[in-house]
Scaffold this motif. Sequence first.
Motif, PDB file in Angstrom:
ATOM      1  N   ALA A  76       0.831  -1.202   0.000  1.00  0.00           N
ATOM      2  CA  ALA A  76       0.000   0.000   0.000  1.00  0.00           C
ATOM      3  C   ALA A  76       0.867   1.254   0.000  1.00  0.00           C
ATOM      4  O   ALA A  76       0.569   2.239  -0.691  1.00  0.00           O
ATOM      5  N   ALA A  77       1.943   1.249   0.783  1.00  0.00           N
ATOM      6  CA  ALA A  77       2.827   2.415   0.840  1.00  0.00           C
ATOM      7  C   ALA A  77       3.473   2.683  -0.516  1.00  0.00           C
ATOM      8  O   ALA A  77       3.549   3.835  -0.964  1.00  0.00           O
ATOM      9  N   MET A  78       3.920   1.628  -1.169  1.00  0.00           N
ATOM     10  CA  MET A  78       4.540   1.802  -2.489  1.00  0.00           C
ATOM     11  C   MET A  78       3.512   2.202  -3.538  1.00  0.00           C
ATOM     12  O   MET A  78       3.808   2.964  -4.459  1.00  0.00           O
ATOM     13  N   ALA A  79       2.290   1.705  -3.408  1.00  0.00           N
ATOM     14  CA  ALA A  79       1.236   2.047  -4.359  1.00  0.00           C
ATOM     15  C   ALA A  79       0.767   3.473  -4.186  1.00  0.00           C
ATOM     16  O   ALA A  79       0.396   4.145  -5.154  1.00  0.00           O
ATOM     17  N   GLY A  80       0.779   3.979  -2.947  1.00  0.00           N
ATOM     18  CA  GLY A  80       0.264   5.318  -2.692  1.00  0.00           C
ATOM     19  C   GLY A  80       1.172   6.421  -3.183  1.00  0.00           C
ATOM     20  O   GLY A  80       0.691   7.474  -3.632  1.00  0.00           O
ATOM     21  N   GLU A  81       2.476   6.223  -3.135  1.00  0.00           N
ATOM     22  CA  GLU A  81       3.407   7.297  -3.478  1.00  0.00           C
ATOM     23  C   GLU A  81       3.228   7.810  -4.917  1.00  0.00           C
ATOM     24  O   GLU A  81       3.345   9.024  -5.155  1.00  0.00           O
ATOM     25  N   PRO A  82       2.910   6.972  -5.918  1.00  0.00           N
ATOM     26  CA  PRO A  82       2.664   7.503  -7.264  1.00  0.00           C
ATOM     27  C   PRO A  82       1.403   8.361  -7.391  1.00  0.00           C
ATOM     28  O   PRO A  82       1.031   8.744  -8.498  1.00  0.00           O
ATOM     29  N   THR A  83       0.745   8.676  -6.256  1.00  0.00           N
ATOM     30  CA  THR A  83      -0.319   9.677  -6.277  1.00  0.00           C
ATOM     31  C   THR A  83       0.186  10.960  -6.929  1.00  0.00           C
ATOM     32  O   THR A  83      -0.549  11.643  -7.650  1.00  0.00           O
ATOM     33  N   SER A  84       1.441  11.290  -6.703  1.00  0.00           N
ATOM     34  CA  SER A  84       2.008  12.484  -7.324  1.00  0.00           C
ATOM     35  C   SER A  84       2.004  12.361  -8.842  1.00  0.00           C
ATOM     36  O   SER A  84       1.675  13.316  -9.552  1.00  0.00           O
ATOM     37  N   LEU A  85       2.367  11.188  -9.343  1.00  0.00           N
ATOM     38  CA  LEU A  85       2.348  10.974 -10.791  1.00  0.00           C
ATOM     39  C   LEU A  85       0.935  11.035 -11.342  1.00  0.00           C
ATOM     40  O   LEU A  85       0.665  11.696 -12.345  1.00  0.00           O
ATOM     41  N   MET A  86      -0.004  10.366 -10.680  1.00  0.00           N
ATOM     42  CA  MET A  86      -1.368  10.303 -11.187  1.00  0.00           C
ATOM     43  C   MET A  86      -2.069  11.657 -11.168  1.00  0.00           C
ATOM     44  O   MET A  86      -2.937  11.927 -11.990  1.00  0.00           O
ATOM     45  N   THR A  87      -1.708  12.536 -10.230  1.00  0.00           N
ATOM     46  CA  THR A  87      -2.412  13.814 -10.095  1.00  0.00           C
ATOM     47  C   THR A  87      -1.651  14.995 -10.690  1.00  0.00           C
ATOM     48  O   THR A  87      -2.247  16.052 -10.917  1.00  0.00           O
ATOM     49  N   ASN A  88      -0.349  14.834 -10.937  1.00  0.00           N
ATOM     50  CA  ASN A  88       0.441  15.942 -11.485  1.00  0.00           C
ATOM     51  C   ASN A  88       0.898  15.704 -12.915  1.00  0.00           C
ATOM     52  O   ASN A  88       1.720  16.458 -13.444  1.00  0.00           O
ATOM     53  N   TRP A  89       0.385  14.688 -13.548  1.00  0.00           N
ATOM     54  CA  TRP A  89       0.766  14.312 -14.911  1.00  0.00           C
ATOM     55  C   TRP A  89      -0.238  14.913 -15.888  1.00  0.00           C
ATOM     56  O   TRP A  89      -1.419  14.568 -15.862  1.00  0.00           O
ATOM     57  N   GLY A  90       0.231  15.824 -16.719  1.00  0.00           N
ATOM     58  CA  GLY A  90      -0.652  16.504 -17.657  1.00  0.00           C
ATOM     59  C   GLY A  90      -0.181  16.389 -19.090  1.00  0.00           C
ATOM     60  O   GLY A  90       0.562  15.473 -19.455  1.00  0.00           O
ATOM     61  N   THR A  91      -0.571  17.335 -19.899  1.00  0.00           N
ATOM     62  CA  THR A  91      -0.287  17.284 -21.334  1.00  0.00           C
ATOM     63  C   THR A  91       1.200  17.413 -21.643  1.00  0.00           C
ATOM     64  O   THR A  91       1.656  16.968 -22.700  1.00  0.00           O
TER      65      THR A  91
END
Length: 278
Positions: free
Chosen positions: A184-199
Amino acid sequence: MTAPLAFFSSTPDGFVAEHFAISRWSPDMVNGAALCGLVARALEREHGGDGFVPARLTVDLFKPARTTPLTARTTLVRDGNRIRVADAELIQDGEVVVRAGAVFLRPSEQPPGDLWTRDHRPSPPPEHIAQVASDSSHPYFGSDDHPDGWSQSMLEHQGASRKRMWAQHLPVVAGEEPSPFARAAMAGEPTSLMTNWGTAGVGFINVDMTLVLARLPEGVEVGIEADDHISSDGVAVGTTTMYDRRGPIGTCVVSALANAHRQVDFSGQGVFALPDKA
């Protein structure tokens, strides 16, 4: 020599970052997912169990962790009947580079009554994806622009729509099966990628992660789906819902700073992969 299929190797000098722990921001920097997995492992090993389950993990990534050995140090803050709190630090070359805090709770019965909850629930990919995703270094991505298509191609999902990720995570330490909490800890950290990834790719780098779990993930796969991105003057907040094949398990939130001079643009990369082996 083939690199171990893990983020770290345990040595007499401490935890040594392996190939898969290298960050995309810099070749001598350890990525956030690896660091979050390492502090979760330390906190759970030294302060978990006895009927308590991990419910929250906050990790402060305030200083770059390099590829020299890391050691972990934990402290019990409180040990009550229903709530246990512990802190952890990762130390490198005599300096603290990461600090973390965890809350462990003792489960009980659900209270009576009906509660509001959001209508939308993230959905895992089809079952056959689990069979294909045997290579843990290649997660799957989805986005609202491609609602029916999960793929390992980051190019297909680079855009302005909501994004999601589904992955089997590497062991934190070579030779050890990661616990559900570490996953869960390793899965949660890419929240930055999922929410800050744009065009134009990713122009924010997260400085922390807070993971809050209603339950631990079941199975080896964990997904996250973006809930929101809010940013102003180079400061961003991103939130995701975490889930497994049974349903949602919790929420993750990160704060991030603009890092446009090191923008990571995936448009020229067909398949996500961690850095090439040396």
